[in-house]
Motif scaffolding. Structure first.
Motif, short mmCIF file in Angstrom:
data_model
loop_
_atom_site.label_atom_id
_atom_site.label_comp_id
_atom_site.label_asym_id
_atom_site.label_seq_id
_atom_site.Cartn_x
_atom_site.Cartn_y
_atom_site.Cartn_z
N UNK A 298 0.83 -1.21 0.00
CA UNK A 298 0.00 0.00 0.00
C UNK A 298 0.86 1.26 0.00
N UNK A 299 2.05 1.14 0.59
CA UNK A 299 2.97 2.29 0.65
C UNK A 299 4.32 1.89 0.07
N UNK A 300 4.39 1.71 -1.28
CA UNK A 300 5.64 1.24 -1.87
C UNK A 300 6.81 2.18 -1.56
N UNK A 301 6.53 3.47 -1.41
CA UNK A 301 7.61 4.41 -1.09
C UNK A 301 7.73 4.64 0.41
N UNK A 302 7.04 3.83 1.19
CA UNK A 302 7.09 3.99 2.65
C UNK A 302 6.02 4.98 3.12
N UNK A 303 5.67 4.89 4.39
CA UNK A 303 4.63 5.75 4.96
C UNK A 303 5.08 7.22 4.97
N UNK A 304 6.39 7.41 5.14
CA UNK A 304 6.90 8.78 5.24
C UNK A 304 6.60 9.58 3.97
N UNK A 305 6.51 8.86 2.85
CA UNK A 305 6.21 9.57 1.60
C UNK A 305 4.86 10.31 1.72
N UNK A 306 3.86 9.59 2.24
CA UNK A 306 2.54 10.22 2.40
C UNK A 306 2.61 11.34 3.44
N UNK A 307 3.33 11.05 4.54
CA UNK A 307 3.40 12.06 5.61
C UNK A 307 4.02 13.36 5.06
N UNK A 308 5.11 13.21 4.31
CA UNK A 308 5.77 14.41 3.77
C UNK A 308 4.85 15.14 2.82
#
Ligand code: DGJ
Length: 706
Positions: free
Chosen positions: A360-370
């Protein structure tokens, strides 16, 4: 000073508007004398004569007691039940002393034979007219002592046929006000769910024909988020006896030598000015004394939560699109709910595996947070730390971490088990888990959920033949669980003091003062149908503050009720608390998004009035088609009005406002334009409202201009 002791035997506790009094009677017992409107002349209180009934009657039941105990031919519900190691089961005390310091009073009751003490503790909150009570039990001897019941407070009210209010509800229908008349016997409100639950609340409201504005009201709330019991007894000697505390069902605490058990606090109050006044005292008290300091005096942010938009189908790109729209309508916090972790595609798996799903977060959760932060919003996330699914890595590794009885299958609820929080390693795991999440990611808000009640609280571990500890210790599990739950949240908050925490339990099953001590707000109900919600919010508001109530505007037809209502009605209803948005913004057209945006901007202008003002309930949905909620904060007021269905022939709709100054002039602005009226006019004649159709609503702003 607000506590007085006269001749070492009359105790008078005073708040600004109330007196509370009890005495050491001629037989050496503590008799309760009075709680009610302030009686300035303390010397008027007196120690009553010995009960003069016949010797056929149990002697102590005839008196209102400050602290009763099982035995000694008492047959009413009593505050204490204790068993000593030789089988003696009553408590025969003498008051061995008292201690008085500023607004705090404590009295020590010592058993005449056994080395066992009870300490009754009181604290006065003068401005809010609230008295805090709790009890401490201490074993001063060598032998173990078994505590089987210990309520936090007992309160006698010298009247019969009182009406009692609590809340009868269920999931999706919390805070449905229930009212009963206490004519005879006992009325019990109890939770055995290991948490407060949806069905009752750890509180009582007692009155006799009181209204919003008038009448004597007694109230009590427990600061506890576990099993509780409220017992109201119409004692046949003409008084009402209230007890509030931890439930004694499956309760037991073994007190070893030198050990002590302290009950949670109960808060008692009285007003002669009806339910609104009770609510004002409580709302203010909660903010001053109980809410965590970080957010108590700050307005809560407008949040967007994607739960109803995507449910478990959380995908980074879609969440980003939602975040763009959420920022566009003015949200300040973007929250991803259930479904972001493990392999969580439905409610069958992954609780316990608190790492982002890489699919669900291929780029990691931090990507969405940023991304969210880049849009100018803070980021928040959902978690359910006390739970585990059978299908999870955590359960595979630690099947012995869940509560279970020997020789029994563990029952599941929402396909999940409860972690055994009495185990030190589980407590450590939970703290580390939350700590890691908050350290690794830039998260500024946590929605802490709990979607099942506790069940078989055995501590045996998988395949073990019997549970840990002896039979008495097995009964301590309920209280140990809550103690460690508090420990976890307290430790995490200390490590991450700027994070905002919301208490949620499958909707509103954790709305209580115990949770309030550690959380910044409650999720009141999963039911966001604005019409149903008006009733839920009304019941909630009797005791708990609007600031503390998250309320979302969501899509129609409503997922639970199938009902449709205009967006403005839904919006106004959600604006009555701490506003949240739960719509699928990706499916809304420009006009709807503009309406949301306007609502959010209106809300930001008035939220200090809603979150910090005095709340007045106008009308009752069960009787009136037009209801309102008004908030007054100093010179400003805001009124929300809701017409659920119009009636042809109704001459006019008019509301008398409340809480304004009679001689002041106010500018009143709403959909109908602007008028200037005196406080007296608005409160006595009222405000005429143009309302029509079904589910019509308005927000009216009122500001003092002179
Ligand atoms: C129950 C909560 O009350 C909802 O708001 C949502 O968070 C779900 N749990 C998620 O499983």
């Amino acid at each position: 000073m607000a506590v007085y002791v006269l001749e070492d035997k009359l105790f008078v506790l005073e708040t600004e508007n109330t007196s509370y009094s009890f005495c050491l009677d001629a037989q050496g017992f503590l008799s309760h004398l009075y709680f009610g409107k302030k009686i300035e002349r303390k010397e008027d209180f007196f120690v009553p004569d010995k009960y003069s009934g016949t010797n056929y009657h149990p002697y102590r039941d005839a008196f209102m007691e400050e602290f009763s105990s099982f035995g000694m031919m008492r047959y009413k519900e009593s505050a204490l039940k204790v068993t000593f190691s030789d089988g003696t089961k009553d408590f025969r005390y003498r008051v061995s002393g008292y201690d008085l310091e500023n607004n705090k009073l404590s009295l020590t009751l010592r058993d005449a034979y056994y080395p066992f003490e009870i300490m009754l503790c009181y604290e006065i909150f003068e401005e809010n007219d609230i008295i805090k009570r709790f009890v401490r039990a201490v074993n001063r001897g060598e032998e173990d002592i078994l505590l089987e019941r210990l309520y936090s407070a007992e309160l006698g009210i010298g009247e019969r046929d009182m009406e009692i209010i609590n809340f009868a509800g269920n999931w999706g229908a919390e805070f449905q006000m229930s009212a009963d008349t206490l004519r005879a016997g006992k009325k019990i409100y109890e939770s055995l769910r290991g948490t407060t639950g949806h069905s009752e609340n750890p509180c009582f409201i007692l009155h006799k024909g009181a209204t919003e504005d008038r009448g004597d009201v007694y109230f009590g709330l427990l600061e506890y988020t576990g099993n509780f019991k409220v017992c109201a007894e119409a004692v046949s000697y003409g008084y009402t006896n209230m007890l509030i505390g931890i439930s004694d069902t499956d309760f037991g605490v073994k007190l070893g030598s030198g050990e002590c058990f302290e009950t949670p606090a109960a808060y008692l109050g009285f007003t002669e000015n009806g339910f609104s006044c009770m609510s004002h005292k409580l709302h203010d008290f909660c903010r001053r004394e109980l809410m965590p300091e970080t957010f108590a005096d700050k307005p809560l942010r407008v949040l967007y939560n994607s739960w109803y938009a995507t449910l478990f189908d959380v995908r980074c790109e879609e969440q980003k699109r939602l975040a763009e729209k959420a920022a566009g309508v003015g949200a300040e916090l973007f929250v991803v709910d259930d479904g972001w972790f493990g392999k969580r595609n439905d409610d069958n798996s992954s609780l316990g595996d608190w790492y982002p799903d890489p699919e669900k977060f291929p780029g990691g959760l931090q990507e969405l947070i940023s991304y969210v932060n880049g849009l100018g919003m803070d980021f928040g996330i959902w978690i359910e730390p006390e739970m585990v699914n059978e299908k999870s890595r955590l359960y595979e590794e630690h099947p012995d971490w869940v509560y279970r009885f020997p020789n029994r299958d563990v029952l599941q609820c929402r396909n999940q088990y409860t972690l055994n929080l009495t185990k030190e390693e589980v407590v450590r795991y939970m703290i580390e888990c939350l700590d890691r999440l908050l350290t690794d990611y830039h998260i500024s808000y946590i929605k802490w959920d709990m979607n099942r009640p506790l069940g078989e609280t055995g501590t045996c571990g998988e395949n073990a033949a019997c549970c840990e500890g002896d039979l008495a210790e097995q009964k301590e599990v309920w209280v140990k669980h809550i103690r460690n739950f508090y420990r976890v949240i307290k430790t995490v908050r200390e490590r991450h003091p700027d994070v905002e925490f919301e208490a949620c339990a499958g909707g509103g099953a954790r709305v209580d003062l115990g949770a309030m001590r550690y959380f910044d707000e409650y999720w009141t109900s999963d039911n966001t149908d604005a019409f149903d919600r008006l009733e839920i919010q009304r019941g909630y508001s009797l005791l708990y503050p609007a600031k503390y109530m998250r309320a979302w505007v969501t899509d129609v037809p409503d997922a639970l009720t199938g009902r449709s209502m205009p967006l403005s009605f839904r919006m106004h209803c959600a604006m009555c608390g701490a506003l949240g948005i739960g719509n699928n913004l990706n499916r809304m057209d420009e006009a709807e998004l503009d309406c949301l945006k306007k609502g959010v901007s209106d809300y930001k202008r008035i939220r200090h009035i809603v979150q910090f003002g005095k709340l007045y309930r106008l009308g009752e949905l069960k009787k009136d088609e037009l209801v309102g909620v008004q908030y007054v904060n100093g010179e400003e007021s805001v009124l929300f009005v809701f017409l659920s269905r119009c009636r042809y022939g109704q001459r006019e709709y008019r509301f008398r406002m409340k809480g304004l100054a009679e001689n002041k002039l106010y500018k009143v602005e709403g959909r109908d334009g602007e008028v200037v009226k005196s406080g007296a006019f608005l409160m006595h004649y009222g405000l005429t409202l143009s309302m029509s159709g079904d589910y019509d609503s308005q927000m009216i702003e009122v500001r003092e201009i002179s």
